[in-house]
Enzyme design. Structure first.
Site, PDB file in Angstrom:
ATOM      1  N   LYS B 116       0.833  -1.209   0.000  1.00 49.33           N
ATOM      2  CA  LYS B 116       0.000   0.000   0.000  1.00 49.33           C
ATOM      3  C   LYS B 116       0.863   1.252   0.000  1.00 49.33           C
ATOM      4  O   LYS B 116       0.484   2.269  -0.573  1.00 49.33           O
ATOM      5  CB  LYS B 116      -0.932  -0.011   1.212  1.00 49.33           C
ATOM      6  N   LYS B 237     -16.514  -5.826   3.405  1.00 45.14           N
ATOM      7  CA  LYS B 237     -17.754  -5.435   2.744  1.00 45.14           C
ATOM      8  C   LYS B 237     -18.883  -6.442   2.989  1.00 45.14           C
ATOM      9  O   LYS B 237     -18.634  -7.642   3.063  1.00 45.14           O
ATOM     10  CB  LYS B 237     -17.518  -5.325   1.236  1.00 45.14           C
ATOM     11  N   GLU B 275      -9.944   1.322  -5.726  1.00 41.25           N
ATOM     12  CA  GLU B 275     -10.822   1.689  -4.612  1.00 41.25           C
ATOM     13  C   GLU B 275     -10.525   3.115  -4.161  1.00 41.25           C
ATOM     14  O   GLU B 275      -9.366   3.501  -4.035  1.00 41.25           O
ATOM     15  CB  GLU B 275     -10.607   0.736  -3.428  1.00 41.25           C
ATOM     16  N   ARG B 292      -7.207  -8.075  -9.508  1.00 43.58           N
ATOM     17  CA  ARG B 292      -7.877  -9.363  -9.695  1.00 43.58           C
ATOM     18  C   ARG B 292      -9.374  -9.116  -9.837  1.00 43.58           C
ATOM     19  O   ARG B 292      -9.826  -7.988  -9.727  1.00 43.58           O
ATOM     20  CB  ARG B 292      -7.624 -10.220  -8.456  1.00 43.58           C
ATOM     21  N   VAL B 295     -14.883  -9.863  -5.363  1.00 42.49           N
ATOM     22  CA  VAL B 295     -16.052 -10.604  -4.882  1.00 42.49           C
ATOM     23  C   VAL B 295     -17.336  -9.991  -5.469  1.00 42.49           C
ATOM     24  O   VAL B 295     -18.242 -10.691  -5.905  1.00 42.49           O
ATOM     25  CB  VAL B 295     -16.115 -10.554  -3.337  1.00 42.49           C
ATOM     26  N   ARG B 338     -23.458 -10.200   0.793  1.00 42.48           N
ATOM     27  CA  ARG B 338     -22.642 -11.384   1.050  1.00 42.48           C
ATOM     28  C   ARG B 338     -23.268 -12.173   2.192  1.00 42.48           C
ATOM     29  O   ARG B 338     -23.541 -11.608   3.259  1.00 42.48           O
ATOM     30  CB  ARG B 338     -21.223 -10.980   1.454  1.00 42.48           C
TER      31      ARG B 338
END
Lengths: 70, 452
Positions: B116, B237, B275, B292, B295, B338
């Site tokens: 990061k 999330k 993000e 990648r 979700v 989720r």
């Protein structure tokens, strides 16, 4: 003598006490890791740790005894 | 196109990738741990190989064994899904060295976005706004305290290699920072093998909004709109939707542009997500880039009509994107929740055997799920067991369909967060469309204590 159980299946991430340690009610004795989360296990009543059954890295099932408190 | 690929993942995402491969006539190879031998994704794949014992470091993270299975089975490429090895630069490099296509960006890009601190520096160079903070690793409490004084409290203490909220904590004072530093550093070391810590200014009433992009290996980058993922518990999330009900068209257009600029600056290829944190004045700041599939990719698929796994595969074989930004129209509204195997009040995991199971159906309802009646939810992996997605012509319609579907979701034998999700999606604050990352603390948790 009171048995403290895991309460949940998981890996033993940290053992915070050793035999002979004095503990107070509510004190955390072991931290489990289950489903990528840290789950603290604490004693309900104070006393002396009589026996520690697990080592860091062990896998435990939910009703396994972790420590005995006298 | 590839004729056979290996999926280096498990659960719903393995099944999701298999579905697109079946559509495209690509054969699939699954890998599984001993704990997943009976799983649906293992049966659905054309071939499946056991890769080791249940703990992830002995199975799904065993790069050498996975690569050896890929070669033995004749797979030409590896799809890493999300989590596990998906952002592991060493694994991507090993795949390439063994002449397997890693379905993702280059190992160098994965590494640069995986740190990061490095990512902050890179994005600053690219002209993407970053949150005020420090861009070096803090070695000690003393260094952290000095840096904190310069920026000012409240602050977010973060692990450079972190993810899933691990090693991250909000601190309001020097006292809290001192208390939090060593523990989070240690956690980062044990979870990620890297204890580098840094600080960022805390953004008040933050919205988590991210931009999905697709980039090919010919320099084309197309944004696929944004997703708002502000509702989180334990910094993970829970509810994600597209489009964001919060930002205006001007902010949206600026965020999409910044995301494209970020991807172009690093020479990115693959599906990716940038993000951002967005404050109440709609200023936005880079948070991190995920190199990648996410979700929450289904909500983007629902409003664009694209199949993101198919696009990943096309990019990986070297094809050019077949559409431009102008071609990607936004249609209606989609919300994903989720489903976690956990206590809805304490958010503690709830492993166990699923005794009854029935997925809800209905207009605009999509399920991504790899469990069935009789499945065992084990303590070894992430507690997410499925995702429920509702599409509607308007946000109101999507909310109504989602609530009905959640009420019809039948799952017995373990605890799930479904009661929490029902409360959330029917809460007037959620329906008003103003959600921040503090939603659960401010609106959900208080409803639990008041009913005691």
């Amino acid at each position: 003598m009171a048995k403290v159980e895991a309460g949940m299946a998981g890996n033993v991430w940290k053992v915070l006490v050793k035999e002979g340690d004095q503990v107070e009610a509510g004190q955390e004795v072991v931290i489990l890791e289950s489903m990528k989360m840290e789950i603290p296990v604490s004693v309900e009543e104070g006393g002396t740790i009589a026996k520690v059954y697990v080592q860091e890295g062990d896998f435990v099932n939910d009703s396994d005894t972790i420590v005995d408190v006298e | 196109m590839f004729s056979k690929i290996l999926i280096a993942n498990r659960g719903e995402i393995a099944l999701r990738v298999i579905r697109t491969c079946q559509k495209l006539g690509i054969k699939t190879v699954a890998i599984y741990s001993e704990a997943d031998a009976e799983s649906l994704f293992v049966r659905e794949a054309d071939e499946a190989y056991c890769v080791g014992k249940p703990p992830v470091n002995q199975s799904y993270l065993n790069a050498d064994e996975i690569i050896s299975i890929a070669k033995k089975s004749g797979a030409e490429a590896v799809h890493p899904g999300y989590g596990l090895l998906s952002e592991n630069a060493a694994f991507a490099k090993k795949c390439n060295e063994e002449n397997l296509v890693f379905i993702g960006p280059s190992p160098e890009i994965i590494a640069s976005m995986g740190s990061k601190i490095e990512a902050r520096k890179t994005m600053k160079e690219a002209g993407v706004p970053i949150i005020e903070g420090i861009n070096t690793s803090l070695e000690s409490e003393e260094e952290a305290v000095l840096a904190a004084k310069e920026i000012g409290y409240p602050l977010m203490l973060k692990a450079s290699a972190g993810g899933g909220g691990i090693g991250m904590q909000l601190v309001h004072s020097e006292e809290e920072l001192l208390k939090a530093f060593a523990g989070n550093k240690k956690r980062a070391e044990s979870f990620f093998g890297d204890g580098a810590m840094f600080l960022e200014k805390y953004i008040d009433e933050p919205h988590h909004i991210e931009v999905q992009i697709l980039a090919d290996s010919h320099g084309n980058v197309v944004p696929l709109w944004e997703r708002e993922c502000s509702i989180q518990r334990r910094n993970q999330k829970v509810v994600e939707e597209a489009p964001s009900p919060f930002i205006n068209e001007e902010t949206r257009s600026n965020m999409l542009e910044a995301a494209v600029k970020a991807a172009q600056h690093i020479g990115y290829s693959n599906a990716g997500t940038i993000e951002f944190l967005v404050d109440k004045e709609q200023n936005f700041y880079f948070l991190e880039m995920n190199t990648r599939l996410q979700v929450e990719h289904p909500v983007t698929e629902e409003i664009t009509g694209l199949d993101l796994v198919e696009e990943q595969l096309k990019v990986a074989v070297g094809e050019k994107l077949s559409f431009t930004k102008e071609d990607v129209k936004r249609n209606g509204h989609a919300i994903e929740v989720r489903i976690y195997a956990e206590d809805p009040k304490t958010f503690f995991p709830s492993p166990g055997k699923i005794t009854e199971f029935q997925l809800p159906q209905g207009d605009g309802i999509r399920n991504e799920c790899a469990i069935e009646a009789g499945s065992q939810v084990t303590p070894f992996y992430d507690p997410m067991i499925g995702k429920l997605i509702a599409w509607g012509g308007t946000r109101f319609e999507a909310c109504s369909r989602l609530k009905l579907a959640l009420e019809e979701y039948k799952i017995e034998g373990i605890k799930t967060n479904i009661p929490m999700l029902i409360q959330t999606v029917s809460h007037k604050q959620f329906l008003s469309g103003y959600t921040t990352t503090q939603f659960v603390n401010e609106y959900y948790l208080p409803t639990l204590t008041s009913t005691k």
